[in-house]
Design a protein around this motif. Structure first.
Motif, PDB file in Angstrom:
ATOM      1  N   PRO A  94       0.831  -1.210   0.000  1.00 13.67           N
ATOM      2  CA  PRO A  94       0.000   0.000   0.000  1.00 13.67           C
ATOM      3  C   PRO A  94       0.863   1.257   0.000  1.00 13.67           C
ATOM      4  O   PRO A  94       2.020   1.243   0.427  1.00 13.67           O
ATOM      5  CB  PRO A  94      -0.796  -0.119   1.304  1.00 13.67           C
ATOM      6  CG  PRO A  94      -0.667  -1.543   1.733  1.00 13.67           C
ATOM      7  CD  PRO A  94       0.648  -2.023   1.210  1.00 13.67           C
ATOM      8  N   THR A  95       0.298   2.337  -0.470  1.00 14.70           N
ATOM      9  CA  THR A  95       0.994   3.610  -0.425  1.00 14.70           C
ATOM     10  C   THR A  95       0.959   4.165   0.991  1.00 14.70           C
ATOM     11  O   THR A  95       0.263   3.636   1.864  1.00 14.70           O
ATOM     12  CB  THR A  95       0.337   4.621  -1.386  1.00 14.70           C
ATOM     13  OG1 THR A  95      -0.974   4.935  -0.904  1.00 14.70           O
ATOM     14  CG2 THR A  95       0.241   4.050  -2.799  1.00 14.70           C
ATOM     15  N   SER A  96       1.688   5.224   1.225  1.00 14.54           N
ATOM     16  CA  SER A  96       1.744   5.839   2.568  1.00 14.54           C
ATOM     17  C   SER A  96       0.390   6.419   2.977  1.00 14.54           C
ATOM     18  O   SER A  96       0.151   6.673   4.156  1.00 14.54           O
ATOM     19  CB  SER A  96       2.813   6.931   2.587  1.00 14.54           C
ATOM     20  OG  SER A  96       2.548   7.914   1.590  1.00 14.54           O
ATOM     21  N   ARG A  97      -0.504   6.625   2.020  1.00 14.89           N
ATOM     22  CA  ARG A  97      -1.833   7.195   2.321  1.00 14.89           C
ATOM     23  C   ARG A  97      -2.843   6.140   2.753  1.00 14.89           C
ATOM     24  O   ARG A  97      -3.937   6.479   3.192  1.00 14.89           O
ATOM     25  CB  ARG A  97      -2.376   7.915   1.079  1.00 14.89           C
ATOM     26  CG  ARG A  97      -1.484   9.025   0.561  1.00 14.89           C
ATOM     27  CD  ARG A  97      -2.098   9.713  -0.656  1.00 14.89           C
ATOM     28  NE  ARG A  97      -2.297   8.775  -1.753  1.00 14.89           N
ATOM     29  CZ  ARG A  97      -1.364   8.446  -2.638  1.00 14.89           C
ATOM     30  NH1 ARG A  97      -0.143   8.980  -2.537  1.00 14.89           N
ATOM     31  NH2 ARG A  97      -1.619   7.589  -3.627  1.00 14.89           N
ATOM     32  N   TYR A  98      -2.465   4.877   2.647  1.00 14.28           N
ATOM     33  CA  TYR A  98      -3.404   3.775   2.908  1.00 14.28           C
ATOM     34  C   TYR A  98      -3.635   3.631   4.407  1.00 14.28           C
ATOM     35  O   TYR A  98      -2.695   3.609   5.199  1.00 14.28           O
ATOM     36  CB  TYR A  98      -2.821   2.487   2.345  1.00 14.28           C
ATOM     37  CG  TYR A  98      -3.785   1.327   2.260  1.00 14.28           C
ATOM     38  CD1 TYR A  98      -4.802   1.311   1.325  1.00 14.28           C
ATOM     39  CD2 TYR A  98      -3.655   0.232   3.116  1.00 14.28           C
ATOM     40  CE1 TYR A  98      -5.668   0.236   1.215  1.00 14.28           C
ATOM     41  CE2 TYR A  98      -4.513  -0.854   3.012  1.00 14.28           C
ATOM     42  CZ  TYR A  98      -5.514  -0.841   2.066  1.00 14.28           C
ATOM     43  OH  TYR A  98      -6.374  -1.913   1.976  1.00 14.28           O
ATOM     44  N   GLU A  99      -4.904   3.511   4.796  1.00 12.53           N
ATOM     45  CA  GLU A  99      -5.266   3.349   6.205  1.00 12.53           C
ATOM     46  C   GLU A  99      -5.753   1.928   6.460  1.00 12.53           C
ATOM     47  O   GLU A  99      -6.204   1.235   5.539  1.00 12.53           O
ATOM     48  CB  GLU A  99      -6.374   4.341   6.588  1.00 12.53           C
ATOM     49  CG  GLU A  99      -5.958   5.799   6.448  1.00 12.53           C
ATOM     50  CD  GLU A  99      -7.091   6.745   6.789  1.00 12.53           C
ATOM     51  OE1 GLU A  99      -8.211   6.242   7.056  1.00 12.53           O
ATOM     52  OE2 GLU A  99      -6.865   7.957   6.788  1.00 12.53           O
ATOM     53  N   HIS A 162      -5.831 -18.849   5.709  1.00  7.24           N
ATOM     54  CA  HIS A 162      -4.782 -18.021   5.089  1.00  7.24           C
ATOM     55  C   HIS A 162      -5.391 -16.791   4.411  1.00  7.24           C
ATOM     56  O   HIS A 162      -4.835 -15.686   4.497  1.00  7.24           O
ATOM     57  CB  HIS A 162      -4.017 -18.861   4.056  1.00  7.24           C
ATOM     58  CG  HIS A 162      -2.995 -18.102   3.303  1.00  7.24           C
ATOM     59  ND1 HIS A 162      -1.743 -17.810   3.793  1.00  7.24           N
ATOM     60  CD2 HIS A 162      -3.035 -17.532   2.054  1.00  7.24           C
ATOM     61  CE1 HIS A 162      -1.052 -17.124   2.908  1.00  7.24           C
ATOM     62  NE2 HIS A 162      -1.814 -16.937   1.843  1.00  7.24           N
ATOM     63  N   PHE A 163      -6.518 -16.972   3.755  1.00  8.32           N
ATOM     64  CA  PHE A 163      -7.211 -15.867   3.082  1.00  8.32           C
ATOM     65  C   PHE A 163      -7.583 -14.778   4.080  1.00  8.32           C
ATOM     66  O   PHE A 163      -7.318 -13.588   3.858  1.00  8.32           O
ATOM     67  CB  PHE A 163      -8.466 -16.431   2.397  1.00  8.32           C
ATOM     68  CG  PHE A 163      -9.284 -15.421   1.638  1.00  8.32           C
ATOM     69  CD1 PHE A 163      -8.811 -14.832   0.485  1.00  8.32           C
ATOM     70  CD2 PHE A 163     -10.560 -15.089   2.082  1.00  8.32           C
ATOM     71  CE1 PHE A 163      -9.578 -13.915  -0.228  1.00  8.32           C
ATOM     72  CE2 PHE A 163     -11.343 -14.178   1.383  1.00  8.32           C
ATOM     73  CZ  PHE A 163     -10.848 -13.588   0.231  1.00  8.32           C
ATOM     74  N   GLY A 169      -5.219  -6.803   7.356  1.00  9.60           N
ATOM     75  CA  GLY A 169      -4.841  -5.395   7.363  1.00  9.60           C
ATOM     76  C   GLY A 169      -5.567  -4.579   6.306  1.00  9.60           C
ATOM     77  O   GLY A 169      -5.341  -3.365   6.185  1.00  9.60           O
ATOM     78  N   ASP A 170      -6.464  -5.232   5.551  1.00  3.88           N
ATOM     79  CA  ASP A 170      -7.183  -4.558   4.478  1.00  3.88           C
ATOM     80  C   ASP A 170      -8.700  -4.563   4.669  1.00  3.88           C
ATOM     81  O   ASP A 170      -9.352  -3.529   4.552  1.00  3.88           O
ATOM     82  CB  ASP A 170      -6.874  -5.240   3.137  1.00  3.88           C
ATOM     83  CG  ASP A 170      -5.400  -5.240   2.811  1.00  3.88           C
ATOM     84  OD1 ASP A 170      -4.866  -4.147   2.547  1.00  3.88           O
ATOM     85  OD2 ASP A 170      -4.786  -6.316   2.815  1.00  3.88           O
ATOM     86  N   VAL A 171      -9.230  -5.737   4.941  1.00  2.19           N
ATOM     87  CA  VAL A 171     -10.683  -5.914   5.033  1.00  2.19           C
ATOM     88  C   VAL A 171     -10.992  -6.941   6.114  1.00  2.19           C
ATOM     89  O   VAL A 171     -10.369  -8.015   6.132  1.00  2.19           O
ATOM     90  CB  VAL A 171     -11.256  -6.429   3.678  1.00  2.19           C
ATOM     91  CG1 VAL A 171     -12.750  -6.709   3.793  1.00  2.19           C
ATOM     92  CG2 VAL A 171     -11.003  -5.425   2.570  1.00  2.19           C
TER      93      VAL A 171
END
Length: 507
Positions: A94-99, A162-163, A169-171
């Motif tokens: 992710p970019t630095s803007r990703y929360e 695993h999924f 950290g995303d969803v």
């Protein structure tokens, strides 16, 4: 005084140095000088070339051997070497803007439709959609009503734990909807195909009235392009890292890859010459009248196939048909592969069986299938589960030295993208329309197998071997929402969002 040691004395001929001394003591003679010059020159030439003349046959043979070895090496590299990646590498961070994810008491339930790879792409799209909607994703239900009637659940095919862990950290992802929500009203929503951020931000308004949104279909619900880079990279993390096959499938798949590689390099040929594909596309070239009629009846009796009447000739000329086994044999031979090449057939049951496969086998006798690489005991747990056996084909194909599909379906597109992601492994995309023109010329006797055919087919596919390139946009002249259908699939080529130059891997 000229030396007279053994090195300079000969019982057969006078020493050249004696001649020199005699000439020096005489008056200048043009004839004598010319004779001496000629003698010295001939002697020099004799000693200069005599060793080469004596060893010439051996050296010529050695040079020919080296030439043949170099030529063979060039051919081997052309046939097997991966396309030059030119410094491009996977980039999915992710970019630095990703929360981090926001945990909301609202849920997205999904029924994934289609075959294995259609479902895989749809599941990964739903991960991204859940992120956009700030929803908790419930592990999707899989299609049990498709042509294959596969009863497999998510955990039968994929490593469920695993999924969930890979994407934490995303969803937020849960295995089942909370029991207290089983009876609540749900918003049943058919998301519009190839939709972008604006559409899903409008869909988020449904949370005002509902706690659960149910999606009956997951395929092609998200745009290929014009999405934030963090959403695109999330799709890649889901597809290439999170959605791993279940441990039994992974273990057997790797075992079969090892067996194939023990014979050396191998080609994985995704031969889409199965009954459902030929019926769906209306392609009957090379089939008997009885076979063509059987496929026609099947198409007419399949409710969800919209097009019932298809002109088979127009389909083939337009490049919309899978290449036949014989055509694939001609194609691979023309590229330069020798008859000894091992070819793994990644496919279901080939329509017509050996009657059609024999034409390919006449070019390449070393044809193998799951059933010949694995034992019946090893395959028994996956029997009657088309998606699970297709997963074995996928693993073997992604690890093959060369991958060639006879048709650009869901599996072919997924594998091409995956092999690009893994370092642009050699992947041929046959120019079906161009090849049909070539094959028709052969049928009319205007072109024969040989160097001319090989050069023509090789030239046609010079830039169709999986080298790095940006994803293709919509075809020119196509307007409205239909243009999205003509875009290259994101999962077919995740460049540039998920494949970056090594100079720009800061994210």
């Amino acid at each position: 005084m000229v030396p007279r040691g053994p090195l300079f004395r000969s019982s057969a001929t006078p020493s050249i140095f004696c001649c020199l001394s005699k000439l020096v003591s005489r008056p200048f003679s043009l004839t004598g000088c010319f004779a001496l010059t000629l003698y010295v020159s001939l002697l020099f030439i004799f000693f200069l070339f005599y060793p080469l003349h004596r060893n010439f046959p051996d050296d010529l043979e050695r040079e020919e051997t080296l030439f043949m070895e170099e030529t063979q090496q060039v051919i081997e590299e052309r046939l097997w070497r991966p396309s030059l990646s030119r410094g491009f590498r996977p980039c999915t961070k992710p970019t630095s803007r990703y929360e981090g994810p926001k945990y909301w008491n609202r849920y997205l339930t999904v029924r994934s439709n289609g075959g294995l790879n259609q479902m895989r792409a749809g599941i990964c799209d739903m991960v991204a959609v859940a992120r956009i909607l700030n929803a908790t994703l419930v592990i999707p239900q899989l299609d049990k009503r498709s042509f294959w009637r596969d009863s497999s659940t998510f955990s039968d095919i994929f490593d469920e734990d695993h999924f969930i862990a890979t994407l934490q950290g995303d969803v937020p992802i849960i295995k089942e909807l909370p029991k207290e929500l089983d009876s609540v009203a749900r918003a049943r929503k058919h998301f519009t195909s190839w939709s972008g951020m604006k559409y899903y931000l409008e869909i988020a308004e449904l949370w005002k009235d509902y706690q659960v949104i149910h999606v009956p279909k997951s395929d092609s619900r998200l745009s290929n392009n014009d999405l934030p880079i963090d959403i695109q990279r999330l799709r890649c993390r889901a597809f290439y890292y999170a959605l791993r096959f279940s441990p039994p499938i992974e273990q057997l798949g790797k075992k079969l890859v090892g067996r194939l590689k023990s014979h050396g390099r191998y080609i994985s040929l995704h031969l889409r010459y199965e009954k459902d594909m030929l019926s769906f596309t209306g392609c009957t070239y090379g089939l008997s009248d009885e076979e063509a009629e059987e496929l026609k009846i099947m198409r007419e009796n399949t409710n969800h196939w919209k097009t019932k009447k298809i002109n088979a000739t127009e389909q083939r000329i337009g490049g919309y048909c899978p290449l036949t086994p014989k055509e694939m044999g001609i194609f691979l031979k023309a590229l330069g592969h020798p008859p000894s090449t091992w070819i793994y057939i990644a496919a279901g049951e080939i329509y017509g069986g050996d009657a059609h496969l024999s034409e390919l086998r006449s070019y390449f006798p070393n044809l193998v299938f799951k059933e010949t690489v694995a034992t019946s005991e090893e395959l028994e747990p996956f029997a009657k589960h088309a998606s699970q056996t297709a997963a074995l084909d996928y693993i073997i194909s992604v690890e093959s030295d060369v991958f060639v599909p006879s048709y650009s379906g869901n599996m072919a597109r997924a594998l091409e993208g995956h092999r690009r992601f893994l370092g642009h492994r050699k992947t041929f995309s046959p120019d079906r329309k161009g090849l049909v023109e070539v094959f028709d010329k052969m049928e009319r006797g205007k072109l024969k197998e040989g160097q001319k055919l090989s050069s023509r087919i090789t030239e046609m596919h010079k830039f169709r071997q999986g080298a790095p390139r940006k994803r293709l946009g919509a075809l020119p002249g196509v307007k409205g929402r239909g243009r999205f259908r003509t875009e290259e699939s994101f999962y077919e080529n995740p460049f540039p969002e998920c494949i970056c130059s090594s100079r720009n891997l800061t994210n």
